[in-house]
Scaffold this motif. Sequence first.
Motif, short mmCIF file in Angstrom:
data_model
loop_
_atom_site.label_atom_id
_atom_site.label_comp_id
_atom_site.label_asym_id
_atom_site.label_seq_id
_atom_site.Cartn_x
_atom_site.Cartn_y
_atom_site.Cartn_z
N GLU A 229 0.83 -1.21 0.00
CA GLU A 229 0.00 0.00 0.00
C GLU A 229 0.86 1.25 0.00
O GLU A 229 0.60 2.21 -0.75
CB GLU A 229 -0.91 0.01 1.23
CG GLU A 229 -2.05 -1.01 1.17
CD GLU A 229 -2.84 -1.02 2.45
OE1 GLU A 229 -4.09 -0.93 2.37
OE2 GLU A 229 -2.25 -1.11 3.54
N SER A 230 1.90 1.26 0.85
CA SER A 230 2.77 2.43 0.96
C SER A 230 3.51 2.69 -0.35
O SER A 230 3.59 3.83 -0.83
CB SER A 230 3.77 2.23 2.10
OG SER A 230 4.70 3.28 2.17
N ARG A 231 4.05 1.62 -0.94
CA ARG A 231 4.82 1.78 -2.18
C ARG A 231 3.92 2.18 -3.34
O ARG A 231 4.30 3.03 -4.17
CB ARG A 231 5.56 0.48 -2.50
CG ARG A 231 6.70 0.20 -1.54
CD ARG A 231 7.23 -1.22 -1.71
NE ARG A 231 8.34 -1.48 -0.79
CZ ARG A 231 8.89 -2.68 -0.61
NH1 ARG A 231 8.43 -3.73 -1.29
NH2 ARG A 231 9.89 -2.83 0.24
N PHE A 232 2.72 1.59 -3.41
CA PHE A 232 1.83 1.94 -4.52
C PHE A 232 1.34 3.38 -4.38
O PHE A 232 1.14 4.06 -5.41
CB PHE A 232 0.66 0.98 -4.60
CG PHE A 232 -0.06 1.04 -5.91
CD1 PHE A 232 0.46 0.41 -7.02
CD2 PHE A 232 -1.25 1.75 -6.04
CE1 PHE A 232 -0.18 0.49 -8.25
CE2 PHE A 232 -1.90 1.83 -7.26
CZ PHE A 232 -1.36 1.20 -8.37
N ALA A 233 1.16 3.84 -3.15
CA ALA A 233 0.77 5.24 -2.96
C ALA A 233 1.85 6.17 -3.49
O ALA A 233 1.56 7.23 -4.07
CB ALA A 233 0.52 5.51 -1.48
#
Length: 266
Positions: A229-233
Amino acid sequence: MDRDASIEDLLGIMARLRDPRDGCPWDLKQTFASILPYTLEEAYEVAEAIEQSDMPALRDELGDLLLQVVFHSRMAEEGGHFDFHQVVRSICDKMIRRHPHVFDDQDLGSPEAVYASWERIKAGEREAKSSAVETGALAGVAQALPALIRAEKLQRRAARVGFDWDSVDGVLDKVAEELDECRETLADDLPFSERVHEVGDLLFSCVNLARHLGVDAEQALRAANHRFESRFAKVESGLAEQGLEPGVEVRDEMERLWERAKKDPQ
């Protein structure tokens, strides 16, 4: 309230909410089954607060989880089954029974011996309350557990009676074997059900690998979800800076931003 609240205050609030004449229509409508999803949700929100080291959130989420215990206990009391105080008595008796090294002055000597004693006592409890159908090393592992957690519990139960790999190397080989079998299901002449079967075996083997490595599979996957989630954000943010939106047509740029995000500290 001007004074510190007590459990009796919470019990009183729940009794008022469930009062047939003056209670809350929503609370009065609930059953064990209808409340169950909220109970599970609150448990996971406790886990999230712990993972984020958010103590104010943990305080609030533990309160929400406690409310679930009080809610179920109140409905059970109304049905003539048991009340909250009997729930507390039950867990107190259980904790004393499972800690003879503390309450009966037994000398178990090490954390490993304590764990072994705990498991023996639990096994005796399961045997005492099991029906004729619920017998065997795997009896009593709740069906409603999340699949990863249940897989690990089943594996640990089997390992206690000697059904386990001797080393992590055997588990690694098994994971590779199951991955190869997943590849084989790509053949056009195999039914889709075979693919489901092999993917399940692969996941089960991965849980076994995690267990042998001393890793909690459920927590590891939750952490992987958070990283994704963090990386895709960050990928979305990087695209937005260029006036772009995620899509197949910008796949190469998404991959570049993803690799950059992977190098950022989490």
